[in-house]
Design a protein around this motif. Structure first.
Motif, short mmCIF file in Angstrom:
data_model
loop_
_atom_site.label_atom_id
_atom_site.label_comp_id
_atom_site.label_asym_id
_atom_site.label_seq_id
_atom_site.Cartn_x
_atom_site.Cartn_y
_atom_site.Cartn_z
N GLN A 141 0.76 -1.16 0.01
CA GLN A 141 -0.01 -0.08 0.02
C GLN A 141 0.84 1.35 -0.08
O GLN A 141 0.46 2.38 -0.43
N ALA A 142 2.03 1.36 0.75
CA ALA A 142 2.90 2.49 0.72
C ALA A 142 3.23 2.88 -0.80
O ALA A 142 3.17 3.91 -1.25
N ILE A 143 3.48 1.84 -1.77
CA ILE A 143 3.90 2.18 -3.11
C ILE A 143 2.58 2.38 -3.88
O ILE A 143 2.49 3.20 -4.80
N GLN A 144 1.51 1.96 -3.60
CA GLN A 144 0.07 2.19 -4.26
C GLN A 144 0.07 3.78 -3.68
O GLN A 144 -0.49 4.54 -4.68
N HIS A 145 0.15 4.15 -2.71
CA HIS A 145 -0.28 5.61 -2.40
C HIS A 145 0.72 6.70 -2.92
O HIS A 145 0.25 7.65 -3.41
N HIS A 146 2.06 6.23 -2.91
CA HIS A 146 2.85 7.01 -3.64
C HIS A 146 2.32 7.31 -5.10
O HIS A 146 2.28 8.21 -5.68
N CYS A 147 1.98 6.04 -6.11
CA CYS A 147 1.46 6.16 -7.08
C CYS A 147 0.10 7.11 -7.23
O CYS A 147 0.13 7.75 -8.13
N ALA A 148 -0.53 6.84 -6.30
CA ALA A 148 -1.97 7.56 -6.40
C ALA A 148 -1.63 9.08 -6.25
O ALA A 148 -2.26 9.94 -6.88
N ASN A 149 -0.44 9.57 -5.08
CA ASN A 149 -0.38 10.95 -5.29
C ASN A 149 0.19 11.35 -6.43
O ASN A 149 -0.04 12.60 -6.72
N MET A 150 1.13 10.49 -7.13
CA MET A 150 1.59 11.07 -8.66
C MET A 150 0.28 11.22 -9.26
O MET A 150 0.24 12.37 -10.06
N VAL A 151 -0.77 10.44 -9.28
CA VAL A 151 -1.93 10.76 -10.25
C VAL A 151 -2.33 12.03 -10.14
O VAL A 151 -2.67 12.82 -11.07
N VAL A 152 -2.42 12.45 -8.79
CA VAL A 152 -3.10 14.06 -8.35
C VAL A 152 -2.13 14.96 -9.03
O VAL A 152 -2.43 16.08 -9.60
N ASP A 153 -0.77 14.91 -8.88
CA ASP A 153 0.19 15.84 -9.03
C ASP A 153 0.15 15.89 -10.66
O ASP A 153 0.36 17.11 -11.20
N VAL A 154 0.26 14.82 -11.44
CA VAL A 154 0.39 15.09 -12.98
C VAL A 154 -0.96 15.31 -13.47
O VAL A 154 -0.76 16.22 -14.45
N ASP A 155 -1.94 14.65 -13.02
CA ASP A 155 -3.33 15.25 -13.70
C ASP A 155 -3.48 16.73 -13.38
O ASP A 155 -3.84 17.39 -14.12
N GLY A 156 -3.18 17.07 -12.27
CA GLY A 156 -3.41 18.37 -11.86
C GLY A 156 -2.55 19.40 -12.63
O GLY A 156 -2.63 20.58 -13.14
N ALA A 157 -1.25 19.07 -13.05
CA ALA A 157 -0.12 19.67 -13.76
C ALA A 157 -0.73 19.93 -15.08
O ALA A 157 -0.82 21.06 -15.83
N ARG A 158 -1.03 18.97 -15.53
CA ARG A 158 -1.92 18.77 -17.10
C ARG A 158 -2.83 19.86 -17.38
O ARG A 158 -2.93 20.74 -17.83
N LEU A 159 -4.05 19.61 -16.21
CA LEU A 159 -5.16 20.33 -16.41
C LEU A 159 -4.77 21.74 -16.31
O LEU A 159 -5.36 22.57 -17.26
N ILE A 160 -4.04 22.44 -15.31
CA ILE A 160 -3.95 23.52 -15.01
C ILE A 160 -3.06 24.50 -16.25
O ILE A 160 -3.32 25.37 -16.52
N SER A 161 -2.15 23.53 -16.66
CA SER A 161 -1.40 24.14 -17.77
C SER A 161 -2.17 24.09 -19.27
O SER A 161 -2.11 25.03 -19.76
N TYR A 162 -2.90 23.30 -19.56
CA TYR A 162 -3.74 23.35 -20.48
C TYR A 162 -4.81 24.31 -20.46
O TYR A 162 -4.99 25.14 -21.34
N GLN A 163 -5.32 24.57 -19.19
CA GLN A 163 -6.22 25.73 -19.01
C GLN A 163 -5.34 27.00 -19.43
O GLN A 163 -6.21 27.76 -20.41
N ALA A 164 -4.44 27.16 -19.03
CA ALA A 164 -3.59 28.36 -19.29
C ALA A 164 -3.20 28.51 -20.63
O ALA A 164 -3.51 29.65 -21.36
N ALA A 165 -2.89 27.40 -21.32
CA ALA A 165 -2.42 27.36 -22.76
C ALA A 165 -3.72 27.53 -23.64
O ALA A 165 -3.50 28.43 -24.75
N TRP A 166 -4.76 27.00 -23.24
CA TRP A 166 -6.04 27.29 -23.94
C TRP A 166 -6.24 28.78 -24.04
O TRP A 166 -6.36 29.49 -24.83
N ARG A 167 -6.17 29.52 -22.87
CA ARG A 167 -6.42 31.06 -22.55
C ARG A 167 -5.45 31.87 -23.56
O ARG A 167 -5.89 32.68 -24.26
#
Ligand SMILES: Cc1cc2nc3c(=O)[nH]c(=O)nc-3n(C[C@H](O)[C@H](O)[C@H](O)COP(=O)(O)OP(=O)(O)OC[C@H]3O[C@@H](n4cnc5c(N)ncnc54)[C@H](O)[C@@H]3O)c2cc1C
Ligand SMILES: Cc1cc2nc3c(=O)[nH]c(=O)nc-3n(C[C@H](O)[C@H](O)[C@H](O)COP(=O)(O)OP(=O)(O)OC[C@H]3O[C@@H](n4cnc5c(N)ncnc54)[C@H](O)[C@@H]3O)c2cc1C
Lengths: 373, 399
Positions: free
Chosen positions: A272-298
């Motif tokens: 589970q320690a590794i699973q949680h690392h991976c899950a935390n990465m999902v939030v970081d990566v998806d958050g980074a992509r969405l907020i960057s795409y939004q700015a790029a779109w603007r």
């Protein structure tokens, strides 16, 4: 609201990924770090055939006539292979500056050459004792009546050593900031590559009584601060997109590794320690992509985007450090070897953060926009 | 409760400090480039550094500091664990090239569990600094799961024949013997089938292949054993008891966290901040910088307290397991925090690697930012330390 890529955008992204995986795999970084030029001219030419250098250049100047989102997708794909080389400085900085500030004559002369892959450009802003932004620039430009004279020293001029023009930011003549195009072969110019953390070819450049013809002035003399602020924001956002690619790849590789590496008779991904690392990465990566795409779109829509860009840069910078550090943690000792590619991502993530304003700088800028005082 | 050293401890500390200061070259602090908690930047930069490190070590041997922690009958001072802790603290604070795992770990382990023959064979050489050893634990498929090692040692007459592979073997190329765990009973219980055997690097069939780490330093290696014949007397203690001995060896490793290096690292960063102006103001007035440094200062203090607590427990005859896992966890996570803060405070200048090109703080920050990766992985990962704290310490069920 539709947060997905259009069909055309999806095509740009997948073909860029495919091309880079084949022509410029991440191992190239290792080969290129000891190469004096730091990139392959052959791959550069092939990119030009695909129209990448001209992606944002209007069709009338032999470009592709795309928008910022198109560039963003290419940069993201480059991030996935930690691609160094002159693309960023030539296209996201140099071409962008000429498109915005160039006279008709300059555009006609330079933009088609950029599209063809015949020109390499770099931007010189930073100086010793200076911080992010434009304050404290001490390089001076003086007007002799005939031509202009440039004096000063710059740091972190990416690819200065192979550039056809260095776009140099200087104080003066008089009060404001100016931008001039300097041919690095002119008398009085000296460039030498620095040993930097992510193996890009960052250079120091010194200018000693360098004569600049008036034709090489970019924009209006002494009135470039606002324009440069815009260019730096744009560059910060371009770095966000590169970062998104960097952490996407590090993340994917880590999940794969977590599935395949076995300890204690089971996949480490079952802990589970590794699973949680991976899950935390999902939030970081998806958050980074969405907020960057939004700015790029603007930006692509011509909407105000300063605060979105600063939020994107602050988030991706922090996310990138977390994701790449966790990638190493999940991989264990193997990731501490030079032979293993992961450290290129860790280095690149940190280098992207420090380019055009780090986390703290962009948090401050975001706070400024909250109207607190 | 007494949050201060005794008179005896203070006297010992002062004597030691005087020795270190007099024996180290005066400009050593500008040259030593190891990162607190890291396992990868142990190399010195130049031939001169290496020579100075050797000469410091020789002075330690000559003046009796090398084995100071050993029992009196073997030439040591029979220090308390607290004095031992003071010893490691001061030497790591001054980044003295003193840590030798053979004197710190293997020597004391052999003295405790070795046969008379083992003591005769190894102890005098270790004491004189002539025998240096590398740790041959990890294998490609046995990292966190050490009990699954596959290297075998088969007894044939008065020899063992070793086959297999070790990996991540730090400084195997710079020492002369391996302290190797190998399976001696293929059918035995996971924990009751391995033995510790000392292997001379020069034995035919031993091949050491360098691994360059991400800092660019050759710090560790792969080591291959192909029918390596080792005298049976190189078995340490009894056959198949290796795992228990490993636990003993680990006890001696508990205080080796380079605690002083963290305080040194903080001071180095504070020194840079003090000397630096940004935008015409002292950097030390920047609220973000102040907060970062203050957080680290508190963390260093916590790490020190965990450290002294471990030493106290050892002196009480208790075996700290949870406490030493907490110490390992807190120091190595601090290694990362210190590196992060250093990079952030240097900002764009953190990208410069080379002091000759203007890299601040001797280029330590980016090196540390790389080396701290190894801190939370080497010698038991952070995840494993947390597992130990949770299951062994708190009694939480492991399934
Ligand atoms: C404010 C509030 C409103 C709610 N509203 C509703 C509602 O409208 N309808 C409804 O049906 N329920 C509701 N809930 C209940 C909610 O769904 C449960 O609290 C939740 O599912 C957790 O269950 P539990 O409280 O029994 O805790 P447990 O399931 O007993 O968990 C205790 C702890 O163990 C952890 N844990 C449990 N399983 C695992 C695992 N496999 N791996 C790792 N950690 C684990 C949990 O994260 C938690 O920290 C509400 C709860 C709150 C707090
Ligand atoms: C710089 C350096 C120097 C070293 N020097 C030596 C040396 O001199 N001699 C020597 O023998 N070894 C040495 N090592 C090896 C070190 O002991 C191992 O790297 C460490 O034990 C982890 O093993 P691994 O790298 O195979 O990772 P793995 O065990 O494969 O772990 C991969 C990931 O899975 C996680 N994981 C594994 N099991 C669990 C679990 N049960 N629960 C939750 N998470 C889990 C880990 O925490 C890690 O995040 C060194 C390592 C480094 C980095």
């Amino acid at each position: 609201m539709d947060l997905d890529l259009t069909k055309e955008q999806g095509f740009i992204k997948s073909s860029a990924r495919e091309f880079l995986k084949k022509e410029c795999p991440v191992s190239t970084v290792r080969e290129m770090r000891d190469d004096p030029e730091g990139f392959s001219r052959n791959v550069w030419k092939k990119m030009a055939v695909l129209g990448w250098q001209g992606i944002m250049i209007p069709e009338e100047y032999d470009g592709m006539g795309g928008d910022f989102l198109d560039l963003a997708l290419i940069l993201e794909a480059m991030g996935e292979v930690c691609c160094n080389g002159p693309f960023f400085s030539t296209v996201a900085l140099g071409a962008a500056a000429i498109i915005q500030w160039g006279t008709e004559e300059q555009k006609k002369e330079l933009l088609p050459q950029i599209s063809k892959g015949n020109l390499i450009l770099s931007l010189a802003v930073a100086e010793t004792h200076q911080w992010y932004g434009l304050d404290g620039i001490q390089t001076t430009l003086t007007d002799t009546g005939q031509d202009l004279v440039l004096n000063g020293a710059k740091l972190f001029v990416e690819n200065a050593h192979i550039s056809d023009y260095i776009l140099c930011v200087a104080q003066g003549p008089g009060e404001g900031l100016s931008v001039v195009m300097v041919d690095p072969r002119s008398p009085g110019v000296q460039c030498s590559p620095l040993n930097t953390f992510a193996y890009e070819k960052q250079c120091s450049a010194t200018f000693h009584n360098v004569h600049i013809p008036r034709a090489n002035i970019l924009g209006t003399l002494g009135a470039m601060r606002e324009g440069l602020e815009g260019l730096q924001e744009f560059a910060a956002l371009a770095k966000c997109l590169e970062t998104v690619g960097v952490i996407q790849a590090a993340f994917e590789q880590s999940v794969e590794y977590a599935k395949s590496r076995k300890q204690f008779g089971r996949a480490i991904g079952s802990f589970q320690a590794i699973q949680h690392h991976c899950a935390n990465m999902v939030v970081d990566v998806d958050g980074a992509r969405l907020i960057s795409y939004q700015a790029a779109w603007r930006v692509a829509q011509g909407l105000p985007a300063s605060v979105e860009i600063s939020m994107a840069k602050a988030w991706t910078g922090e996310a990138a450090k977390r994701v790449t550090a966790l990638s190493h943690q999940i991989h264990g000792a193997i990731s501490f070897c030079d032979e293993f590619d992961l450290h290129f991502y860790y280095r690149k993530a940190k280098a992207c953060e420090t380019a055009f304003g780090d986390v703290q700088y962009h948090l401050d800028k975001t706070a400024d926009r909250l109207g607190l005082v | 409760m007494e949050f201060q050293f005794t008179e005896k401890e203070l006297a010992f500390r002062a004597e030691l400090e005087e020795f270190i200061k007099s024996a180290l070259p005066p400009d050593w602090q500008e040259r030593a480039r190891s990162w607190p908690g890291g396992y990868g930047a142990m190399e010195y930069d130049s031939e001169q550094d290496r020579k100075d490190a050797e000469s410091f070590k020789q002075k330690m041997v000559d003046e009796g500091w090398f084995t100071v922690s050993w029992p009196k009958e073997y030439g040591g001072r029979g220090l308390s664990n607290m004095e031992q802790a003071i010893y490691f603290e001061r030497t790591s604070y001054y980044r003295a090239p003193s840590l030798n795992i053979a004197t710190a770990i293997m020597g004391p382990t052999i003295l405790q569990i070795g046969t008379e023959e083992n003591k005769e064979d190894w102890v005098p050489g270790i004491a004189k600094g002539e025998i240096e050893m590398w740790l041959g634990y990890s294998e490609p498929d046995a990292g966190s799961d050490l009990a699954s090692i596959r290297t075998t040692a088969v007894r044939e007459g008065d020899e063992y024949v070793l086959n297999g592979q070790k990996i991540w073997s730090s400084l195997a190329h710079a020492s002369n013997y391996g302290w190797v765990i190998a399976r001696t009973d293929p059918d035995g219980h996971r924990h009751r089938s391995v033995s510790i055997i000392v292997v001379d690097n020069n034995t035919p069939g031993v091949a050491i292949r360098p691994l360059i780490n991400i800092i660019g330093v050759h710090s560790f290696n792969e080591v291959f054993f192909d029918n390596v014949r080792v005298p049976a007397r190189n078995l340490i203690g009894q056959e198949n008891m290796g795992f228990y001995y490993l636990m003993t060896a680990l006890d001696f490793e508990r205080l080796i966290v380079n605690i002083g290096a963290f305080k040194h690292g903080l001071e180095m960063l504070c020194g840079y901040v003090k000397r630096t102006e940004r935008g015409g103001k002292p950097l030390g007035a920047d609220p973000h910088v102040r907060r970062k440094l203050a957080e680290i200062a508190a963390r260093v203090e916590i790490a020190y307290l965990f450290y002294w607590r471990t030493a106290t427990l050892l002196d009480q005859g208790k075996i700290p397991s949870v406490e030493s896992s907490a110490l390992k966890l807190v120091t190595t996570e601090l290694s990362r925090m210190l590196a992060n803060a250093s990079m952030e405070i240097l900002g764009p200048y953190s990208m410069l690697m080379d002091p000759a090109q203007g890299a601040p703080m001797n280029g330590m920050a980016p090196r540390g930012y790389l080396d701290c990766i190894s801190a939370t992985i080497g010698a038991g990962t952070s995840e494993i330390q947390r597992n130990i704290i949770a299951t062994r310490g708190l009694g939480l069920p492991s399934k």
